[in-house]
Motif scaffolding. Structure first.
Motif, PDB file in Angstrom:
ATOM      1  N   LEU D  30       9.628  43.552  34.941  1.00 32.62           N
ATOM      2  CA  LEU D  30      10.202  44.811  34.454  1.00 32.62           C
ATOM      3  C   LEU D  30      10.929  44.545  33.133  1.00 32.62           C
ATOM      4  N   PRO D  31      10.678  45.397  32.132  1.00 36.09           N
ATOM      5  CA  PRO D  31      11.356  45.176  30.855  1.00 36.09           C
ATOM      6  C   PRO D  31      12.865  45.104  31.047  1.00 36.09           C
ATOM      7  N   GLU D  32      13.445  44.100  30.438  1.00 35.91           N
ATOM      8  CA  GLU D  32      14.881  43.853  30.512  1.00 35.91           C
ATOM      9  C   GLU D  32      15.685  45.165  30.479  1.00 35.91           C
ATOM     10  N   GLU D  33      15.411  45.977  29.443  1.00 38.14           N
ATOM     11  CA  GLU D  33      16.259  47.154  29.205  1.00 38.14           C
ATOM     12  C   GLU D  33      16.075  48.216  30.290  1.00 38.14           C
ATOM     13  N   ALA D  34      15.001  48.073  31.093  1.00 38.17           N
ATOM     14  CA  ALA D  34      14.762  49.084  32.128  1.00 38.17           C
ATOM     15  C   ALA D  34      15.444  48.716  33.433  1.00 38.17           C
ATOM     16  N   ARG D  35      15.972  47.517  33.536  1.00 42.69           N
ATOM     17  CA  ARG D  35      16.524  47.061  34.811  1.00 42.69           C
ATOM     18  C   ARG D  35      17.964  47.485  35.020  1.00 42.69           C
ATOM     19  N   LEU D  36      18.274  47.745  36.255  1.00 43.08           N
ATOM     20  CA  LEU D  36      19.655  48.080  36.617  1.00 43.08           C
ATOM     21  C   LEU D  36      20.408  46.776  36.839  1.00 43.08           C
ATOM     22  N   LYS D  37      21.453  46.556  36.029  1.00 39.02           N
ATOM     23  CA  LYS D  37      22.128  45.254  36.053  1.00 39.02           C
ATOM     24  C   LYS D  37      23.288  45.229  37.036  1.00 39.02           C
ATOM     25  N   ARG D  38      23.582  46.346  37.669  1.00 41.37           N
ATOM     26  CA  ARG D  38      24.747  46.402  38.571  1.00 41.37           C
ATOM     27  C   ARG D  38      24.320  47.011  39.902  1.00 41.37           C
ATOM     28  N   PRO D  39      25.096  46.773  40.941  1.00 43.96           N
ATOM     29  CA  PRO D  39      24.768  47.436  42.205  1.00 43.96           C
ATOM     30  C   PRO D  39      24.957  48.949  42.080  1.00 43.96           C
ATOM     31  N   LEU D  40      24.199  49.702  42.845  1.00 43.38           N
ATOM     32  CA  LEU D  40      24.389  51.149  42.871  1.00 43.38           C
ATOM     33  C   LEU D  40      25.815  51.442  43.312  1.00 43.38           C
ATOM     34  N   ASN D  41      26.391  52.459  42.708  1.00 41.41           N
ATOM     35  CA  ASN D  41      27.757  52.822  43.043  1.00 41.41           C
ATOM     36  C   ASN D  41      27.735  53.759  44.271  1.00 41.41           C
ATOM     37  N   ILE D  42      27.293  53.175  45.398  1.00 44.96           N
ATOM     38  CA  ILE D  42      27.176  53.927  46.654  1.00 44.96           C
ATOM     39  C   ILE D  42      27.789  53.080  47.761  1.00 44.96           C
ATOM     40  N   ALA D  43      28.590  53.701  48.598  1.00 47.14           N
ATOM     41  CA  ALA D  43      29.327  52.990  49.653  1.00 47.14           C
ATOM     42  C   ALA D  43      28.373  52.223  50.577  1.00 47.14           C
ATOM     43  N   PRO D  44      28.880  51.203  51.271  1.00 50.64           N
ATOM     44  CA  PRO D  44      28.041  50.435  52.201  1.00 50.64           C
ATOM     45  C   PRO D  44      27.458  51.317  53.303  1.00 50.64           C
ATOM     46  N   GLY D  45      26.373  50.840  53.897  1.00 48.93           N
ATOM     47  CA  GLY D  45      25.680  51.596  54.931  1.00 48.93           C
ATOM     48  C   GLY D  45      26.564  51.893  56.129  1.00 48.93           C
ATOM     49  N   LYS D  46      26.337  53.035  56.727  1.00 44.22           N
ATOM     50  CA  LYS D  46      27.150  53.461  57.870  1.00 44.22           C
ATOM     51  C   LYS D  46      26.372  53.332  59.175  1.00 44.22           C
ATOM     52  N   SER D  47      27.115  53.254  60.258  1.00 42.54           N
ATOM     53  CA  SER D  47      26.508  53.204  61.593  1.00 42.54           C
ATOM     54  C   SER D  47      26.070  54.605  62.018  1.00 42.54           C
ATOM     55  N   GLU D  48      25.217  54.649  63.027  1.00 43.84           N
ATOM     56  CA  GLU D  48      24.761  55.931  63.562  1.00 43.84           C
ATOM     57  C   GLU D  48      25.949  56.796  63.957  1.00 43.84           C
ATOM     58  N   TYR D  49      26.883  56.170  64.654  1.00 44.29           N
ATOM     59  CA  TYR D  49      28.057  56.887  65.168  1.00 44.29           C
ATOM     60  C   TYR D  49      28.826  57.540  64.020  1.00 44.29           C
ATOM     61  N   GLU D  50      29.010  56.810  62.917  1.00 44.82           N
ATOM     62  CA  GLU D  50      29.753  57.364  61.785  1.00 44.82           C
ATOM     63  C   GLU D  50      28.973  58.506  61.134  1.00 44.82           C
ATOM     64  N   ILE D  51      27.653  58.361  61.099  1.00 48.05           N
ATOM     65  CA  ILE D  51      26.825  59.403  60.482  1.00 48.05           C
ATOM     66  C   ILE D  51      26.887  60.688  61.313  1.00 48.05           C
ATOM     67  N   VAL D  52      26.784  60.534  62.626  1.00 47.51           N
ATOM     68  CA  VAL D  52      26.898  61.700  63.508  1.00 47.51           C
ATOM     69  C   VAL D  52      28.239  62.387  63.283  1.00 47.51           C
ATOM     70  N   GLU D  53      29.293  61.572  63.205  1.00 60.14           N
ATOM     71  CA  GLU D  53      30.625  62.154  63.032  1.00 60.14           C
ATOM     72  C   GLU D  53      30.776  62.840  61.677  1.00 60.14           C
ATOM     73  N   TYR D  54      30.167  62.263  60.655  1.00 57.82           N
ATOM     74  CA  TYR D  54      30.263  62.874  59.332  1.00 57.82           C
ATOM     75  C   TYR D  54      29.667  64.283  59.356  1.00 57.82           C
ATOM     76  N   PHE D  55      28.474  64.396  59.896  1.00 63.14           N
ATOM     77  CA  PHE D  55      27.807  65.711  59.870  1.00 63.14           C
ATOM     78  C   PHE D  55      28.448  66.680  60.856  1.00 63.14           C
ATOM     79  N   ARG D  56      28.960  66.139  61.948  1.00 63.27           N
ATOM     80  CA  ARG D  56      29.663  67.014  62.889  1.00 63.27           C
ATOM     81  C   ARG D  56      30.889  67.619  62.195  1.00 63.27           C
TER      82      ARG D  56
END
Ligand SMILES: Cc1ncc(COP(=O)(O)O)c(C=O)c1O
Ligand SMILES: Cc1ncc(COP(=O)(O)O)c(C=O)c1O
Lengths: 449, 498, 498, 449
Positions: D30-56
């Motif tokens: 992949l061309p250097e300039e096209a690459r993402l050099k940092r982690p996505l600014n998105i929180a760590p993955g959640k458990s099923e239980y937390e996801i259910v609670e979020y939508f509830r």
């Protein structure tokens, strides 16, 4: 009626085939006096919508929105979504006991996996396909011990779930199987080996203990086993909190393990349906009650599974059967199987560790009745009614007051925390617990951690 | 000619243990929000296991595929007729599954305060009343987990009553047509079993019975309609006879699907009986359970029912009454298979009184329709009028070397689950057929065509039937080998030819 | 040798119309609690129909059996690998189905007061932010119902921007490797299509491109990675070139599963793009839909996004902003396929930033693993590095008279759903294979074994492949006959050989 | 990550096969300039239980426990349990568009049934397999009419759902397809045929009306058809309330029917996913957009189904396709199919009759803006904001204020009642409506029933 797949025309055609005028004619041979002459006194059929609303209304007359610290044999654990996904498949939900192996390999395979995983968890050699629940598995285990040892007396620890002991008594009363209790060590809450030693004799078929016991305390299975075996008795180890098996040493010194799997994705459902289990040593397999699935081959040499050792069972042995059990808890056992599959080796351990951590965080600084190590439940010294009343104000259901089962523990309640217990609720509980004045200030026994 | 099925690819699938690989995960727990605890320190290292040896490690997608693939190897009511005699495999309404998962019910803890359990208790009380009305009895306990469990409870009750009258007595009379759980139950209740030979019509023989009833007899365990699907025409004479000798009558209610709304055991002299809610009341069998086996009794037995009992308190709240000095005690922890009871109540509400009666009518119509079509092709050893099921014998087919078990296997190729094989024992090589009311005419016609076609195959080509099934992914299974050297659990390095 | 499947009986099932019988009922309504109305009086008799002619009448149990039986005729992700190139058939987490049914969400009416919709609006706002971060774009609309719908929306936006600059221009440049929806979309947006030939490496040819970009060109619709699964190495040169001519670049984001967490279109010059949430974000295809095709844009295009837009009000509440004078208008009623968006958010929350990146890595690993194993047996016309999919050609097999479509059918016997057949068009007889990240190594190995085994069958016994599938309940279907004389609905008295 | 079925060992083995050190190497081109050099600014993955609670938690920030009188294109109807039972089967839920007919007969058969039932309901000859929704089906129908008539102007009634008309405008703007409105009769609320007549001409490809229209009023389809046909235009009849088809005369005079099936067991879900549908005359089948399933045979002569007439579609015709639609709403259409199967012939009628009865009971005695006959919605003259505020106090969501879409209807709201509306709520609504003072007392138009 929407469940009746017939039109009047079709009924008519069928009656014509039978040469009858009305279906009622098929009942004309019933003796006059045996017939019901009036309609049942039951309201007309309801629509789906009304039925949903009826049960929703009943559900709102319960504790739907409350947090709970109740354990005592029934535990709040998260139910992975895959559990209902699997058991809702009509192929599992609406099939019968897998007697016709060629079209039941799905069910048979899952039961074989269930038996295998239970053996791995308990350290036993063989397990059956399920019992009604833990409380009925215990007397079945005792009866099994009686058949194995040709003795008839049973000793049960007072630290075994009180309702399990009641059931044991009910079952035993007409089988010439006297049951005696033995106690627990006062400050510790673990079984009293000395008391056991004093009561055991060569007429004892089984010594029954529970670990973690009713107080949440991890019992010394090894010591109990040595004592039992020294006197030629079998050791039966019961469990109510299956999650503990992810962390605790398996009770491999036991001869029979009889437990309750409710913790494995089986909702509390006001007391049932749950799934009991009996596992034991290879040598005793022919004394096991209930169904067992075994591996075999089909005529093409493909691996196949089928129900086996049926000669133990009521439909073959009739009055000589190991038990009268027929229908068991298959679908509930499947829930537990899916649960174990989802969590797996690492997950069951991490789950147990979280339960341990939550319960010990909760216990920290509180006045505990007992000093012996506990898993996710412990006995708290407090004013049970007062504390629970205080907690209810915060929509929290507190612990189980123990006076009801143990007069000597009047000022105590059994408290449980699981991975579902949030820190905020644990802190709230501690706050309330501290705010509630202690009963007559005796120097705290056991003492706080 | 096979009209109901065609072969199609189905996925093979190894055991979970065989697809496990260290480090695969199907779970994630929430971040622990309290300090972790050193288990060895907290519990003592001897109490902590190193690992769960050989326990599977798989991912979520593998779990769903595993069980989905396995499920396709099963037959089920949702796929077609399931005519197991005595098992009453009727349609399991899906609404029942939904309401049983109502949050406030599914998550109700048996020890939560009564004030916060009224909805659940109301459900139990309502079901008790409905079952009493349906059976014509005076009181009901919902505690037993299944029919056999109910039988044990019921016999305990009989024993307790007799005991209270001074003598529990020694024997139970059980017809030779009875289900295996009946005699097995008698033993668990400490009673000796006296078998009663059925008469040439397959019914309880009054004279035979009279011979055996004496002061040692605690009671009779009778199934009505009996296991050949016939109503005991002398039932009131039978119950009178037993009562006249101070004995009681227990009815195995597994066949109530033939009577609901048409006749009530309470009206023909039964003292105590069980119901199989997973039969008559449509709760799903789920591959073998769970069930529920409520017990209905006459007044005299009520004081002995298991604790606790529901009571309406003065402030009109439901409360659990544990103060029952004469009770036989608990037969299980808590209050019964609540989730199953919820489903049974939903079933009853959906039908209503009239619907229940109409269901009974259709159930009996279906059984007689099948009987009529198959009579020309199979022996019907007992010709008394059938109710909800009919039982044929393989005597005619045996002449060609084909037994009921073989016919059952061939039926699988035709797309049907077999009938109940070789039960009841009073019928040589029994084919016990119970369609239930939830089968359409076309499904019944296809079923009769299939059995008639098999009857012809037996004449022309018995081997075809003897080697059946031919169209299943698993051919005939060797059950003898399984019992000879039982392999009842997976072990590492075990064969993996799925 | 077939290792993955065995044939098993499956139930036949007629059409609903063929099991209908007058008077059968599968429903019951609550008792009407208001006075009934005479429809003819209220509406005028000419407005009231007598009946719904020939409409089916069946019972509940027949309905569940009907659809359960039909379902067993389907292949599905839950049963195994579904390697449709470009379709990204990955595991559909069941938790997403559960949360989408959360009562307050599933029953939210689009017109209920904003004060009573905050939870739903919060979900939409959160997803917009996450998608902007993942794509590296400045703004997102969730309104489009699918990818093609998004394409149309995106091209409308480009047109609106150019329009606002004085000239919407006439043409869109589209590589010959593009998906059919791209040119079809151009037409719906009133643009002429100029095809761009791919170069010998299967990539957009810069010189070719230069030839065509002029003041009439509104923009380029590019797919990156492109439809042979290769990343456009000159992507920044391409976008620079277009921009230098005042043209815009639309990216078809159907292949984002190869980039999430590794590269962002916003960083390599893309002005506007769509995402297929039913591909990259795991929402179930459900036999053809529903999907969701959000559009992500750079700032310059933001003013033109469809109405309404979410806005945070001063009192920190979410509100719908309809006052967007420059907007292209709505592309559908309400706010988008909300239920699908809920699932996509659940997917994103479950993975988190790191999980999304790891999913991408595994997706690309799987594709390259397959490519490596199959290269010796099938022609790989374009050898540039593969990302999430690899595309072979049937040229070698054609010599034996076997085409990609035949290989696909034979793959069915081996227990797999075929790859995408004959797309993209730049590959003669394409076998387009996309495994996705949610496949285990053993499933991939079985798949490669199957294709290798088929390659050998083609050498030894091409007929076996040409006549495939052999093990399905339905053999090869005559699609030509279907199109010649279309029968697209059931009519009374129509054939009933199910 | 629990959705990734690989262990590190397995990844290692695969990398070895590829001769690579790390998976990242596969991205090195992949061309250097096209690459993402940092982690996505998105929180760590959640458990099923937390996801259910979020939508509830999100769900609790909506109107979960409210009763509603909103309709306006989205209706509250009971969803039979079998609908989710069927669409939750993995075989339907997780399958793709049925291009490979031999392993997709399940989906194909249900679509064929869907098309057939839609024809029976609408009185048309052919129907497609679904469109995104009703609002996008309308412009697709208009474009279809343009292809059929080789004309390009479109006339749309103001009584068609306002948002549908907005979508029509968006679609039409770049296709040289001018769209003009025509009005409704003031006191009646039904389409103004005179206005239509005055605007129609031989350049008109399609006249688009909706019945029941946005005000709930049953339009005179026949008259509109005659007028349209007289001028060589096609009549497109749209519908938003599919339940009305159980009772109303099918719009068989129409040339194209374009509708929304949300009422058929599709939950409101804050606006989608729903399922649109286009049905038409045999003659126009080759101008239909979207997928169509046809009947055929397999090589053994068994009945089989497959996607057909693909030469209309984008993947074959590309820029000349009838539409760019690819993914449609298959699973949602399946929900509707199950719904129609459960209710059947009798049920759809009884359902429609209950809707009619509830709405008319509600309207009884209230001040209606229009006099023409209505189905389950009507326009009420009131102080919309005041009435809705009053209703909210009783946890009732009132009707839709119409000023937003029709300035001339400032003092009006659109109110809907369905079989789910309980009498108690209807009465509550009436009470509140009467309590709210009328706007400046003009003599009530249309008048109350
Ligand atoms: C006649 C009869 N009695 C008793 C039983 C036992 O009931 P359960 O299986 O519920 O224990 C059965 C069920 O098989 C039966 O058919
Ligand atoms: C490359 C590509 N572009 C566009 C589309 C169209 O997306 P959708 O089917 O969601 O409309 C698809 C889906 O098949 C695709 O693969």
């Amino acid at each position: 009626m929407r469940y009746l797949p017939k039109s009047e025309t079709e009924r008519r055609e069928m009656l014509d085939t039978l040469g009858l005028d009305s279906i009622e004619d098929l009942f004309s041979h019933l003796p006059e006096e045996a017939r019901l002459k009036r309609p049942l006194n039951i309201a007309p059929g309801k629509s789906e919508y009304e039925i949903v609303e009826y049960f929703r209304a009943r559900g709102e007359e319960t504790a739907a929105s409350y947090t709970s610290f109740l354990g005592a044999g029934v535990y709040n654990h998260y139910r992975p979504v895959l559990v209902d996904t699997v058991v809702s498949r009509g192929e599992f939900l609406t099939s019968y006991t897998p007697y016709q192996a060629e079209i039941a390999q799905g069910t048979l395979t899952t039961i074989f996996e269930f038996q295998s995983m239970l053996c791995q968890l308990t350290g036993m050699d063989v397990a059956n396909a399920s019992m009604y629940d833990g409380s009925s598995a215990v007397p079945e285990a005792a009866m099994m011990a009686v058949r194995v040892t040709h003795r008839n007396r049973v000793l049960v620890a007072k630290t075994v779930h009180p309702e399990y002991r009641e059931v044991l008594r009910t079952y035993s009363q007409h089988q010439g199987m006297p049951v005696d209790d033995f106690g627990y060590v006062d400050g510790a809450g673990s079984l009293d080996l000395a008391d056991l030693e004093s009561k055991i004799g060569n007429d004892v078929a089984a010594v029954i203990i529970q670990s973690p016991n009713f107080f949440g305390i991890v019992e010394d299975v090894k010591a109990a086993a040595e004592l039992a075996h020294k006197h030629g008795a079998l050791l039966v180890v019961a469990f109510t909190e299956a999650v503990s098996l992810g962390l605790l040493s398996p009770p491999k010194e036991a001869d029979i393990v009889a437990g309750e799997l409710q913790s494995f994705a089986i909702s509390p459902s006001y007391g049932g349906p749950y799934a009991g289990i009996i596992a034991t040593k290879e040598a005793y397999i022919r004394q096991l009650p209930g169904r067992i699935v075994g591996e075999t081959k089909d005529t093409h040499g493909n691996r196949a599974f089928c129900l086996t050792l049926a000669t133990r069972e009521q439909h073959i042995r009739r009055e000589k059967a190991t038990s009268n059990i027929c229908t068991n808890q298959a679908l509930i056992a499947l829930m537990a199987t899916v649960f174990m599959s989802v969590y797996g080796k690492e997950g069951l351990r991490e789950l147990a560790e979280q339960n341990l951590a939550k319960a010990h965080y909760l216990a920290e600084g509180l006045d505990l009745q007992f000093s012996a190590p506990f898993f996710n439940e412990f006995v708290l010294r407090t004013e049970p009614e007062a504390l629970n009343a205080e907690l209810l104000k915060h929509k929290i259901i507190g612990g189980l007051p123990l006076g009801r089962f143990y007069p000597e523990l009047e000022g105590c309640m059994l408290v449980c925390a699981t991975e579902m217990s949030k820190r905020a609720h644990l802190d709230q509980f501690k706050k309330c617990a501290e705010s509630v004045v202690q009963p007559a200030l005796v120097a705290p026994r056991g003492g706080s951690l | 000619m096979i009209r109901k099925t065609r072969p199609h690819i189905t996925q093979n699938e190894p055991l979970l243990f065989e697809i496990s690989s260290p480090g695969k995960k199907g779970y994630q727990l929430p971040e622990l929000d309290v300090p972790p605890i050193d288990a060895k320190k907290a519990l003592g290292s001897q109490n902590v296991r190193d690992e769960i040896e050989n326990f599977p490690e798989v991912s979520e997608v593998e779990v769903i595929r595993h069980f989905t693939r396995l499920s396709t190897w099963n037959y089920a009511i949702d796929l077609g007729l399931y005519p197991l005699g005595s098992c009453t495999m009727k349609y399991n309404p899906r609404i029942n599954e939904v309401v049983a998962r109502t949050e406030g019910l599914a998550w109700a803890h048996p020890y939560q305060p009564e004030a916060l359990s009224q909805g659940a208790m109301e459900i139990l009380a309502t079901l008790e009343d409905l079952l009493a009305e349906i059976t014509g009895m005076d009181a009901v306990t919902l505690q037993p987990a299944a029919g056999a469990h109910g039988e044990m409870t019921g016999i305990f009750l009989m024993r307790a009553l007799l005991q209270s009258q001074g003598n529990p007595r020694k024997k139970l009379l059980i017809p030779d047509s009875a289900h295996g759980t009946n005699p097995a139950t008698a033993t668990m209740a400490g009673y000796a079993v006296q078998n009663i030979k059925s008469n040439e019509r397959g019914l309880v023989d009054l004279h035979e019975l009279e011979k055996f009833v004496d002061e040692d007899v605690a009671g009779l365990m009778i199934t009505n309609p009996n296991t050949i699907g016939v109503f005991e025409e002398n039932i009131t004479k039978i119950t009178d006879l037993m009562h006249s000798k101070g004995a009681l009558v227990y009815m195995d209610g597994a066949n109530m699907n033939a009577l609901v709304g048409m006749a009530r055991p309470g009206d023909f002299g039964i003292d105590v009986m069980h119901l199989n809610l997973h039969k008559t009341f449509s709760t799903p069998h789920g591959g073998g359970g769970p069930g529920a086996g409520p017990i209905a009794v006459k007044k005299a037995l009520e004081p002995f029912l298991p604790t606790p009992r529901l009571r309406r308190s003065k402030d009109d709240q439901w409360t659990w009454d544990y103060n029952r000095p004469q009770s036989v005690g608990r037969v299980r922890a808590f209050y019964g298979n609540f989730g199953v009871l919820v489903r049974a109540l939903a079933y009853t509400l959906a039908h209503g009184g009239d619907g229940l009666r109409r269901a009974t009518l259709d159930a009996v119509l279906n059984a007689n329709y099948i009987r009529k079509q198959l009579e020309p092709y199979f022996d019907l050893p007992y010709t008394a009028p059938s109710m909800h099921e009919c039982v044929f014998s393989d005597t005619r087919q045996v002449k060609k070397g084909v037994r009921t078990g073989d016919i059952a296997k061939r039926l699988i190729d035709y797309g049907f689950h077999p009938y109940t094989v070789s039960f009841p024992l009073i019928v040589p090589g029994a084919l016990m057929i119970e369609p239930t009311e939830t089968e359409s005419k076309s499904e019944l016609d296809l079923f009769c065509d299939a059995l008639i076609s098999i009857a012809k195959e037996i004449e022309e080509d018995p081997q075809m039937v003897l080697k059946a099934p031919h169209l299943t992914r698993t051919s005939r299974v060797d059950e003898t080998a399984a019992a000879r050297k039982p392999v009842v659990r997976w072990k590492p390095g075990q064969s993996s030819s799925s």
